[in-house]
Design an enzyme around this catalytic site. Structure first.
Site, PDB file in Angstrom:
ATOM      1  N   LYS A 207      40.343  49.038  33.929  1.00 56.43           N
ATOM      2  CA  LYS A 207      39.528  49.717  32.912  1.00 56.43           C
ATOM      3  C   LYS A 207      38.073  49.777  33.382  1.00 56.43           C
ATOM      4  CE  LYS A 207      38.084  49.623  28.135  1.00 56.43           C
ATOM      5  NZ  LYS A 207      38.017  48.901  26.880  1.00 56.43           N
ATOM      6  N   GLU A 213      39.468  41.090  41.915  1.00 57.41           N
ATOM      7  CA  GLU A 213      40.775  41.002  42.587  1.00 57.41           C
ATOM      8  C   GLU A 213      41.329  42.394  42.871  1.00 57.41           C
ATOM      9  OE1 GLU A 213      39.853  39.450  39.900  1.00 57.41           O
ATOM     10  OE2 GLU A 213      40.408  37.322  39.947  1.00 57.41           O
ATOM     11  N   GLY A 268      41.969  45.889  27.352  1.00 60.19           N
ATOM     12  CA  GLY A 268      42.826  45.674  28.519  1.00 60.19           C
ATOM     13  C   GLY A 268      44.215  45.172  28.161  1.00 60.19           C
ATOM     14  N   ARG A 269      44.271  44.140  27.321  1.00 58.60           N
ATOM     15  CA  ARG A 269      45.584  43.545  27.009  1.00 58.60           C
ATOM     16  C   ARG A 269      46.371  44.377  25.994  1.00 58.60           C
ATOM     17  NH1 ARG A 269      41.375  40.498  25.725  1.00 58.60           N
ATOM     18  NH2 ARG A 269      40.856  40.067  23.566  1.00 58.60           N
ATOM     19  N   GLU A 354      44.047  35.066  24.987  1.00 58.03           N
ATOM     20  CA  GLU A 354      42.790  35.755  25.306  1.00 58.03           C
ATOM     21  C   GLU A 354      42.187  36.351  24.030  1.00 58.03           C
ATOM     22  OE1 GLU A 354      42.327  39.336  28.012  1.00 58.03           O
ATOM     23  OE2 GLU A 354      41.714  37.807  29.432  1.00 58.03           O
ATOM     24  N   HIS A 385      68.343  24.013  29.758  1.00 56.52           N
ATOM     25  CA  HIS A 385      68.693  23.036  30.795  1.00 56.52           C
ATOM     26  C   HIS A 385      67.458  22.486  31.480  1.00 56.52           C
ATOM     27  CE1 HIS A 385      72.967  23.868  30.336  1.00 56.52           C
ATOM     28  NE2 HIS A 385      72.557  25.095  30.049  1.00 56.52           N
ATOM     29  N   LYS A 509      34.272  33.972  36.686  1.00 50.61           N
ATOM     30  CA  LYS A 509      34.104  35.138  37.571  1.00 50.61           C
ATOM     31  C   LYS A 509      32.761  35.047  38.277  1.00 50.61           C
ATOM     32  CE  LYS A 509      36.496  38.712  34.859  1.00 50.61           C
ATOM     33  NZ  LYS A 509      36.300  39.937  34.114  1.00 50.61           N
TER      34      LYS A 509
HETATM   35  O1  F6P Z   1      39.176  38.937  33.058  1.00 53.18           O
HETATM   36  C1  F6P Z   1      39.924  39.281  31.961  1.00 53.18           C
HETATM   37  C2  F6P Z   1      40.138  40.773  31.871  1.00 53.18           C
HETATM   38  O2  F6P Z   1      38.975  41.401  31.497  1.00 53.18           O
HETATM   39  C3  F6P Z   1      41.275  41.113  30.923  1.00 53.18           C
HETATM   40  O3  F6P Z   1      40.897  41.167  29.610  1.00 53.18           O
HETATM   41  C4  F6P Z   1      41.747  42.412  31.485  1.00 53.18           C
HETATM   42  O4  F6P Z   1      43.023  42.732  31.036  1.00 53.18           O
HETATM   43  C5  F6P Z   1      41.681  42.137  32.960  1.00 53.18           C
HETATM   44  O5  F6P Z   1      40.550  41.309  33.120  1.00 53.18           O
HETATM   45  C6  F6P Z   1      41.575  43.336  33.856  1.00 53.18           C
HETATM   46  O6  F6P Z   1      40.449  44.100  33.585  1.00 53.18           O
HETATM   47  P1  F6P Z   1      40.268  45.539  34.205  1.00 53.18           P
HETATM   48  O7  F6P Z   1      41.351  46.416  33.673  1.00 53.18           O
HETATM   49  O8  F6P Z   1      38.911  46.000  33.802  1.00 53.18           O
HETATM   50  O9  F6P Z   1      40.376  45.401  35.696  1.00 53.18           O
END
Ligand code: F6P
Length: 545
Positions: A207, A213, A268-269, A354, A385, A509
């Site tokens: 987003k 990453e 995002g979530r 979150e 189990h 971060k």
């Molecule tokens: O670091 C958490 C977060 O902001 C989440 O809320 C989100 O889903 C994820 O990182 C990825 O964010 P983006 O879609 O901006 O890469």
């Protein structure tokens, strides 16, 4: 208990009710009320049955919980969300994932703009693209059909699509979808080893388009790709951005036409319904993706329109609140009796923890009660189990959600499914009722050291909700996800917190950016963090080849 809740009339009434019934046993509720199941279960449109009868609550508990929900005006907050009010206050934003699954012929005005027009446009772009990739009209730069799709994204840009793709495995076509999220180079290498670049397309899903990453993984693949083929036009055929940050995506080198939009008001979530779901659409096709949206919309309507006493997400959130605040339950287990839902718990972990893992309330006050529970769990039969021992005979109090599907999509070895569901029914029963017959024996015998019966005793009284679907299909998965989204939203309202921001992820971060610079400089660090971090970094420098 001097806190926010004490000022609420029905909280205090609930507290009295709690003191009265806290030592009751679930089996007594059933003994005293033959109609308990009928009273405490809801049939959701013949798609799902929600049974909350195996909980530690009597008629008054549920009555007062519903009154409490009215008192704190959950419905008013739902109204705010559904009308596009900026309920994500700390980010000054509306929360409108529900618009993504609305009937596309309807209207939704936000700041006098009908956002359904843009949503429809975006969906059409996804539809055309996925259709062409699936039917082979779209080809890679060497004119070969696409075989693999790589989704580069993390958190909400991975967990939702990955989970849904796994849940709807039976609806998948020939395309293989891979999810690259971890910065660990092993994740990247493992995927690169599986695919042929000429027949693969890459989605950079972010987003913000700044998530470290994701961008690092995308840059590495870009470098690898360009080095191998050395032609810019090839890159533009194979790389796509799914983002709200168009400028950053273009800066990265993505062709303008290759950008799929994530709307600013999609968290995002909560983004699996948006273009973030493109990897799902490629895998199961447009029609099935629409059914997935349609299922979620059915639950949205239910959540919006249904009175408190029949409203499934609200009831789920009240039960969760009951155990969290009164019983001090630290955790909630989610147990899926379906291999197709083997990624579900991880998805709900992000959604719940979150959203509601907060320590400041809506009035800016420090919170002195527990907010989000720790969400954990797994695929039920396998967990039986491993950790079920603790659920049955441990000392902790752990409410559970059991989820299953009566019919799956595979008739071959169908007998297995009967076993699976027998386990689903047996476990909720064993947890709730225990084994009273052995208990009677224990009473008769005098306690003596080697009384094995003591060890074989199941006290029961472990509460659970049963969420049982008729079928597993795109519609029911849509219902399930939307139900949990709204449960978590309602929970946030009850807890008086902002559920749609996630400031808690920022510090780590930022620190990692600073530490990265120190690790890169292969010199002694003069900078001092703290003795533990410094000590560990010293080992990194010493042992790094
Ligand atoms: O670091 C958490 C977060 O902001 C989440 O809320 C989100 O889903 C994820 O990182 C990825 O964010 P983006 O879609 O901006 O890469």
């Amino acid at each position: 208990m001097k806190n926010y809740f004490n000022k609420k009339k029905y909280f205090n009434i609930l507290y009295k009710n709690f003191k009265k019934i806290k030592n009751f046993h679930i089996k007594d509720f059933f003994l005293n009320d033959k109609k308990r199941f009928n009273k405490f279960s809801i049939n959701f449109m013949d798609i799902m049955i929600f049974d909350y009868s195996k909980n530690i609550m009597n008629d008054n508990t549920i009555k007062f919980l519903l009154k409490f929900a009215e008192e704190i005006k959950i419905k008013k907050e739902i109204e705010k969300m559904f009308s596009g009010k900026k309920i994500n206050k700390t980010e000054n934003n509306s929360v409108l994932h529900i618009a993504l699954r609305k009937d596309f012929n309807s209207n939704f005005f936000l700041n006098k703009k009908n956002i359904m027009i843009e949503i429809k446009k975006c969906l059409k772009k996804m539809k055309n693209f996925s259709k062409n990739v699936i039917n082979g009209t779209f080809r890679g730069f060497t004119n070969k059909k696409i075989t693999d799709v790589v989704n580069i994204g993390i958190g909400g840009s991975e967990l939702g699509p990955k989970m849904v793709n796994s849940a709807l495995k039976d609806y998948r076509n020939h395309l293989k979808v891979h999810y690259l999220s971890n910065i660990d180079n092993n994740n990247l290498i493992d995927i690169l080893n599986k695919i042929n670049l000429e027949t693969s397309i890459f989605f950079i899903v972010s987003k913000t388009f700044t998530t470290y990453e994701t961008i690092k993984n995308a840059k590495s693949i870009k470098k690898y790709f360009n080095k191998k083929f050395n032609k810019k036009k090839f890159f533009s055929k194979h790389f796509y951005a799914i983002s709200n940050n168009k400028n950053k995506a273009i800066e990265f080198g993505i062709n303008k036409k290759n950008i799929f939009k994530i709307f600013n008001w999609t968290g995002g979530r909560y983004s699996v319904w948006s273009s973030v779901g493109l990897s799902i659409m490629l895998s199961i096709g447009y029609k099935n993706f629409k059914k997935f949206l349609y299922g979620a919309n059915k639950m949205d309507n239910h959540f919006y329109k249904t009175p408190y006493n029949k409203n499934i997400p609200i009831i789920l959130s009240l039960i969760s609140f009951w155990y969290n605040i009164f019983f001090n339950a630290e955790t909630e287990a989610i147990l899926t009796y379906s291999n197709r839902l083997n990624k579900f718990t991880k998805y709900i972990q992000q959604l719940n923890m979150e959203s509601n893992g907060k320590n400041v309330d809506k009035n800016g006050k420090k919170i002195f009660y527990n907010t989000s529970q720790i969400i954990w769990g797994g695929v039920g039969t396998n967990c039986q189990h491993s950790f079920f021992q603790l659920l049955h005979q441990g000392t902790r109090f752990i409410p559970c959600d059991f989820i299953s599907f009566i019919n799956n999509n595979n008739d071959f070895f169908h007998e297995h499914n009967i076993n699976l569901l027998s386990n689903f029914f047996a476990q909720t029963k064993a947890l709730a009722f225990g084994n009273s017959s052995i208990k009677k024996n224990i009473k008769k015998k005098k306690y003596f050291k080697n009384n094995l019966n003591l060890y074989k005793n199941f006290f029961g009284n472990v509460p659970s909700n049963s969420i049982l679907f008729k079928n597993i299909n795109p519609e029911s998965i849509g219902v399930l996800l939307s139900m949990y989204e709204h449960k978590i939203f309602s929970q946030g309202i009850i807890l008086n917190i902002f559920s749609f921001d996630q400031w808690g992820v920022e510090l780590g971060k930022n620190l990692s950016d600073i530490i990265y610079k120190h690790l890169k400089k292969n010199k002694k660090i003069n900078h001092k963090y703290d003795s533990s971090t410094d000590g560990l970094i010293k080992y990194y420098k010493k042992w790094k080849k």
